[in-house]
Design a protein around this motif. Structure first.
Motif, short mmCIF file in Angstrom:
data_model
loop_
_atom_site.label_atom_id
_atom_site.label_comp_id
_atom_site.label_asym_id
_atom_site.label_seq_id
_atom_site.Cartn_x
_atom_site.Cartn_y
_atom_site.Cartn_z
N LYS A 157 5.94 3.83 -0.52
CA LYS A 157 5.45 3.85 0.86
C LYS A 157 6.65 4.03 1.77
N VAL A 158 6.38 4.43 3.00
CA VAL A 158 7.43 4.56 4.00
C VAL A 158 7.24 3.44 5.00
N SER A 159 8.25 2.58 5.12
CA SER A 159 8.20 1.43 6.02
C SER A 159 9.33 1.54 7.03
N ASN A 160 8.99 1.68 8.31
CA ASN A 160 9.97 1.82 9.39
C ASN A 160 10.93 2.98 9.14
N LEU A 180 5.42 12.48 -9.48
CA LEU A 180 5.59 13.08 -8.15
C LEU A 180 6.95 12.75 -7.56
N ASN A 181 8.02 13.00 -8.31
CA ASN A 181 9.36 12.68 -7.83
C ASN A 181 9.76 13.54 -6.63
N TYR A 182 9.14 14.69 -6.46
CA TYR A 182 9.49 15.57 -5.35
C TYR A 182 9.12 14.95 -4.00
N LEU A 183 8.24 13.96 -3.96
CA LEU A 183 7.86 13.31 -2.69
C LEU A 183 9.02 12.53 -2.09
N ARG A 184 10.01 12.19 -2.89
CA ARG A 184 11.16 11.43 -2.38
C ARG A 184 11.97 12.23 -1.37
N ASN A 185 11.98 13.54 -1.51
CA ASN A 185 12.77 14.39 -0.62
C ASN A 185 11.99 14.87 0.59
N ARG A 186 10.73 14.50 0.70
CA ARG A 186 9.88 15.00 1.78
C ARG A 186 9.67 13.94 2.84
N ILE A 187 9.50 14.40 4.08
CA ILE A 187 9.32 13.49 5.21
C ILE A 187 8.10 13.94 6.01
N GLY A 188 7.34 13.00 6.52
CA GLY A 188 6.23 13.30 7.43
C GLY A 188 5.04 13.93 6.73
N LYS A 189 4.50 14.99 7.35
CA LYS A 189 3.30 15.61 6.82
C LYS A 189 3.53 16.30 5.48
N LYS A 190 4.76 16.70 5.20
CA LYS A 190 5.07 17.35 3.92
C LYS A 190 4.94 16.39 2.75
N ALA A 191 5.03 15.10 3.04
CA ALA A 191 4.96 14.10 1.98
C ALA A 191 3.54 13.68 1.67
N GLU A 221 0.84 -1.20 0.00
CA GLU A 221 0.00 0.00 0.00
C GLU A 221 0.87 1.24 0.00
N GLY A 222 0.59 2.16 -0.92
CA GLY A 222 1.35 3.39 -1.00
C GLY A 222 0.76 4.36 -2.00
N THR A 223 1.51 5.43 -2.27
CA THR A 223 1.08 6.48 -3.18
C THR A 223 1.66 6.23 -4.57
N VAL A 224 0.85 6.41 -5.60
CA VAL A 224 1.31 6.24 -6.97
C VAL A 224 2.14 7.46 -7.36
N LEU A 225 3.43 7.23 -7.67
CA LEU A 225 4.31 8.32 -8.06
C LEU A 225 4.23 8.63 -9.54
N LYS A 226 4.16 7.57 -10.36
CA LYS A 226 4.13 7.79 -11.80
C LYS A 226 3.51 6.61 -12.51
#
Length: 115
Positions: A63-66, A97-108, A44-49
């Motif tokens: 997705k972010v895992s641990n 949405l390649n910019y999501l790779r550099n974001r953490i937490g609520k910004k992502a 489960e995660g967000t579709v980037l492209k």
């Protein structure tokens, strides 16, 4: 030669492909083979492209895992992809949405479409 390739690719296309877009949160039910057993694992995660067309179409889910970002690229018409289920619709203004790779937490986060 091109007609033969097109016919073979047309046979391999799935008929019931779910409708999802970039920015959506999806559950990908993928088949995993372990020895002689086969099971289904949910990713489960967000579709980037979404890339390609016809039988070569692929989509990347993140997705972010641990605390570690994990990305998987899935072929859309692969027999190893059981189904793709949309959990949330996202509102984005970009194709990738390649910019999501550099974001953490609520910004992502991606805004949700209110329907």
């Amino acid at each position: 030669m091109n007609e033969i390739i097109r016919e073979i690719e047309a046979e391999q296309l799935k008929e019931n492909v779910s409708d999802f877009n970039v920015g959506d949160t999806v559950k990908v039910y993928g088949k995993i083979k372990e020895g002689n057993r086969e099971r289904i694992q949910v990713f489960e995660g967000t579709v980037l492209k979404i890339q390609g067309g016809s039988s070569r179409a692929t989509f990347t889910v993140r997705k972010v895992s641990n605390g570690v970002g994990v990305e998987k690229t899935w072929p859309l018409h692969s027999p190893n992809v059981e189904k793709v289920e949309v959990v949330r619709r996202g509102k984005v203004r970009r194709a990738k949405l390649n910019y999501l790779r550099n974001r953490i937490g609520k910004k992502a986060k991606v805004k949700e479409v209110v329907r």
